[in-house]
Design a protein around this motif. Structure first.
Motif, PDB file in Angstrom:
ATOM      1  N   ALA A 181       0.830  -1.218   0.000  1.00  0.00           N
ATOM      2  CA  ALA A 181       0.000   0.000   0.000  1.00  0.00           C
ATOM      3  C   ALA A 181       0.861   1.264   0.000  1.00  0.00           C
ATOM      4  O   ALA A 181       0.393   2.336  -0.394  1.00  0.00           O
ATOM      5  N   SER A 182       2.106   1.147   0.425  1.00  0.00           N
ATOM      6  CA  SER A 182       2.983   2.320   0.474  1.00  0.00           C
ATOM      7  C   SER A 182       3.273   2.881  -0.913  1.00  0.00           C
ATOM      8  O   SER A 182       3.683   4.024  -1.050  1.00  0.00           O
ATOM      9  N   ARG A 183       3.049   2.082  -1.963  1.00  0.00           N
ATOM     10  CA  ARG A 183       3.306   2.574  -3.327  1.00  0.00           C
ATOM     11  C   ARG A 183       2.338   3.702  -3.712  1.00  0.00           C
ATOM     12  O   ARG A 183       2.535   4.375  -4.718  1.00  0.00           O
ATOM     13  N   PHE A 215      -6.805   5.594   0.473  1.00  0.00           N
ATOM     14  CA  PHE A 215      -5.723   5.086   1.317  1.00  0.00           C
ATOM     15  C   PHE A 215      -6.184   4.947   2.761  1.00  0.00           C
ATOM     16  O   PHE A 215      -5.873   3.965   3.447  1.00  0.00           O
ATOM     17  N   ALA A 216      -6.964   5.920   3.222  1.00  0.00           N
ATOM     18  CA  ALA A 216      -7.472   5.897   4.595  1.00  0.00           C
ATOM     19  C   ALA A 216      -8.356   4.672   4.843  1.00  0.00           C
ATOM     20  O   ALA A 216      -8.322   4.061   5.910  1.00  0.00           O
ATOM     21  N   ARG A 217      -9.132   4.317   3.835  1.00  0.00           N
ATOM     22  CA  ARG A 217     -10.049   3.172   3.970  1.00  0.00           C
ATOM     23  C   ARG A 217      -9.295   1.889   4.287  1.00  0.00           C
ATOM     24  O   ARG A 217      -9.740   1.092   5.108  1.00  0.00           O
ATOM     25  N   ILE A 218      -8.159   1.684   3.607  1.00  0.00           N
ATOM     26  CA  ILE A 218      -7.446   0.411   3.802  1.00  0.00           C
ATOM     27  C   ILE A 218      -6.465   0.440   4.967  1.00  0.00           C
ATOM     28  O   ILE A 218      -5.978  -0.601   5.394  1.00  0.00           O
ATOM     29  N   THR A 219      -6.166   1.638   5.476  1.00  0.00           N
ATOM     30  CA  THR A 219      -5.243   1.683   6.611  1.00  0.00           C
ATOM     31  C   THR A 219      -5.954   1.992   7.931  1.00  0.00           C
ATOM     32  O   THR A 219      -5.573   1.464   8.974  1.00  0.00           O
ATOM     33  N   TRP A 220      -6.978   2.850   7.893  1.00  0.00           N
ATOM     34  CA  TRP A 220      -7.647   3.241   9.136  1.00  0.00           C
ATOM     35  C   TRP A 220      -9.083   2.738   9.221  1.00  0.00           C
ATOM     36  O   TRP A 220      -9.781   3.037  10.187  1.00  0.00           O
ATOM     37  N   THR A 238      -4.680  -7.095  -2.739  1.00  0.00           N
ATOM     38  CA  THR A 238      -5.724  -6.064  -2.726  1.00  0.00           C
ATOM     39  C   THR A 238      -5.097  -4.682  -2.581  1.00  0.00           C
ATOM     40  O   THR A 238      -5.536  -3.713  -3.219  1.00  0.00           O
ATOM     41  N   ALA A 239      -4.041  -4.598  -1.781  1.00  0.00           N
ATOM     42  CA  ALA A 239      -3.352  -3.318  -1.606  1.00  0.00           C
ATOM     43  C   ALA A 239      -2.809  -2.814  -2.944  1.00  0.00           C
ATOM     44  O   ALA A 239      -2.877  -1.622  -3.251  1.00  0.00           O
ATOM     45  N   LEU A 240      -2.295  -3.725  -3.761  1.00  0.00           N
ATOM     46  CA  LEU A 240      -1.788  -3.338  -5.088  1.00  0.00           C
ATOM     47  C   LEU A 240      -2.917  -2.832  -5.977  1.00  0.00           C
ATOM     48  O   LEU A 240      -2.739  -1.850  -6.707  1.00  0.00           O
ATOM     49  N   TYR A 241      -4.056  -3.488  -5.908  1.00  0.00           N
ATOM     50  CA  TYR A 241      -5.185  -3.015  -6.720  1.00  0.00           C
ATOM     51  C   TYR A 241      -5.733  -1.685  -6.196  1.00  0.00           C
ATOM     52  O   TYR A 241      -6.270  -0.879  -6.948  1.00  0.00           O
ATOM     53  N   VAL A 242      -5.550  -1.436  -4.903  1.00  0.00           N
ATOM     54  CA  VAL A 242      -5.906  -0.115  -4.353  1.00  0.00           C
ATOM     55  C   VAL A 242      -4.965   0.944  -4.928  1.00  0.00           C
ATOM     56  O   VAL A 242      -5.395   2.057  -5.253  1.00  0.00           O
ATOM     57  N   VAL A 243      -3.695   0.599  -5.067  1.00  0.00           N
ATOM     58  CA  VAL A 243      -2.730   1.527  -5.699  1.00  0.00           C
ATOM     59  C   VAL A 243      -3.195   1.834  -7.128  1.00  0.00           C
ATOM     60  O   VAL A 243      -3.158   2.979  -7.580  1.00  0.00           O
ATOM     61  N   LEU A 244      -3.662   0.799  -7.820  1.00  0.00           N
ATOM     62  CA  LEU A 244      -4.190   1.007  -9.175  1.00  0.00           C
ATOM     63  C   LEU A 244      -5.406   1.927  -9.144  1.00  0.00           C
ATOM     64  O   LEU A 244      -5.543   2.818  -9.978  1.00  0.00           O
ATOM     65  N   ALA A 245      -6.265   1.727  -8.164  1.00  0.00           N
ATOM     66  CA  ALA A 245      -7.447   2.585  -8.033  1.00  0.00           C
ATOM     67  C   ALA A 245      -7.040   4.039  -7.817  1.00  0.00           C
ATOM     68  O   ALA A 245      -7.622   4.957  -8.394  1.00  0.00           O
ATOM     69  N   VAL A 246      -6.016   4.239  -7.004  1.00  0.00           N
ATOM     70  CA  VAL A 246      -5.519   5.602  -6.748  1.00  0.00           C
ATOM     71  C   VAL A 246      -5.001   6.218  -8.041  1.00  0.00           C
ATOM     72  O   VAL A 246      -5.304   7.364  -8.366  1.00  0.00           O
TER      73      VAL A 246
END
Lengths: 219, 98
Positions: free
Chosen positions: A34-36, A95-100, B10-18
């Motif tokens: 997620a840091s990316r 980002f907030a959704r997946i971390t907080w 899922t975190a990678l796909y969230v990066v894609l969403a961003v």
């Protein structure tokens, strides 16, 4: 010719940033993959601040010289600033959704950018309320200068003074950099790339704003 | 210990969403700028790139079910964002030369 060359450089630069963000920079400890997000979210926020600075600079020029071109440049910069601030808010929420656990937490940084959106939204409300061009330019220039006074405070000071859910700032209160070398390299490259993208969008907007089919602006 | 509430894929796909939000927002802005021009740019290249991106993402999602996912997801997300950026670049370039 030089401008075209720079645009092609920008293409390859951001391609390089995207490749490096996934293949060269490691995931951060704690945040993992997620840091990316930082290679997209933070540069967008940075561009918003830069755009507001450009808006203020052209507003000052307008008050000194009263040239319509400066008013166009100021409003174009504010448009882009508002766009990028909105994008920073939305991406930050994701980002907030997946971390907080929720999209909005009234975290100091989230609240600060929300206030910025309101401040610059009001800038366009002011512009649309005044019909006379010269008066519109003058009032919005004064407003833009005063509005920018809040930006460093909201963006840089408030999140460091109050407890925040956000990850630690990259530059700490004592001025130390808190990021691994590889991550920092890619991050700075991303900042530079998005700055270049802003410069291009801005020049395009100013050119189109001056020659719009309806003689009007997007705002 | 991970500080995120989702798994790495899922975190990678969230990066894609961003990235989609960022480039999507820029696209909408460009579309509105395009409307100010009498003879606007037609984003055919962007459309083609978006299609490639969708194929990559869905292909990656499908592959992820068959083969261990994190590396595949990383590659898919990276290629998708690359495709997205190239599409946006092409649109800005077309607009710039209209």
């Amino acid at each position: 010719m030089r401008a075209k060359f720079l645009k092609v450089v920008l293409l390859f630069w951001l391609c390089g940033v995207i490749l490096a963000a996934f293949l060269y920079a490691p995931p951060a400890e704690g945040l993992g993959q997620a840091s990316r997000v930082i290679y997209f979210h933070i540069p967008v926020a940075w561009v918003a601040v830069l755009a507001f600075l450009v808006n203020m600079a052209h507003s000052i020029r307008y008050l000194r010289k009263r040239e319509a071109a400066d008013d166009l440049r100021a409003s174009s910069a504010a448009e882009l600033g508002l766009l990028f601030a909105l994008l920073a808010t939305i991406t930050g929420s994701i980002f907030a959704r997946i971390t907080w656990g929720s999209f909005w937490n009234w975290d100091p940084r989230e609240t600060s950018i929300f206030i910025l959106l309101l401040i610059y939204g009001a800038y366009f409300a002011l512009r649309s309320a005044v019909e006379d061009e010269e008066r519109r330019g003058r009032l919005s220039a004064v407003y833009a200068i005063v509005a920018f006074v809040t930006v460093p405070f909201l963006v840089f000071v408030v999140p460091r003074v109050y407890f925040s859910l956000h990850p630690e700032p990259i530059v700490s209160a004592s001025g130390q950099l808190k990021m691994g070398a590889r991550m920092l390299q890619v991050f700075l490259a991303s900042l530079a790339g998005f700055t270049g993208l802003f410069a291009w969008l801005y020049s395009l907007r100013v050119r189109i704003g001056g020659k719009g089919a309806h003689g009007s602006s997007i705002s | 210990m991970e500080a995120v509430l989702v798994d790495p894929i899922t975190a990678l796909y969230v990066v894609l969403a961003v990235a989609c939000v960022v480039f999507g927002g820029i696209f909408i802005y460009l579309w509105r700028m395009n409307a100010l021009l009498r003879r606007g740019a037609r984003p055919y290249i962007l459309g083609a790139v978006a299609l490639v991106m969708l194929l990559l993402v869905f292909g990656g999602l499908w592959q992820g079910k068959v083969i261990s996912g994190e590396d595949i997801a990383l590659l898919v997300v990276m290629l998708a964002i690359l495709a997205l950026w190239m599409g946006i670049f092409a649109y800005i370039w077309q607009l710039d030369n209209t």
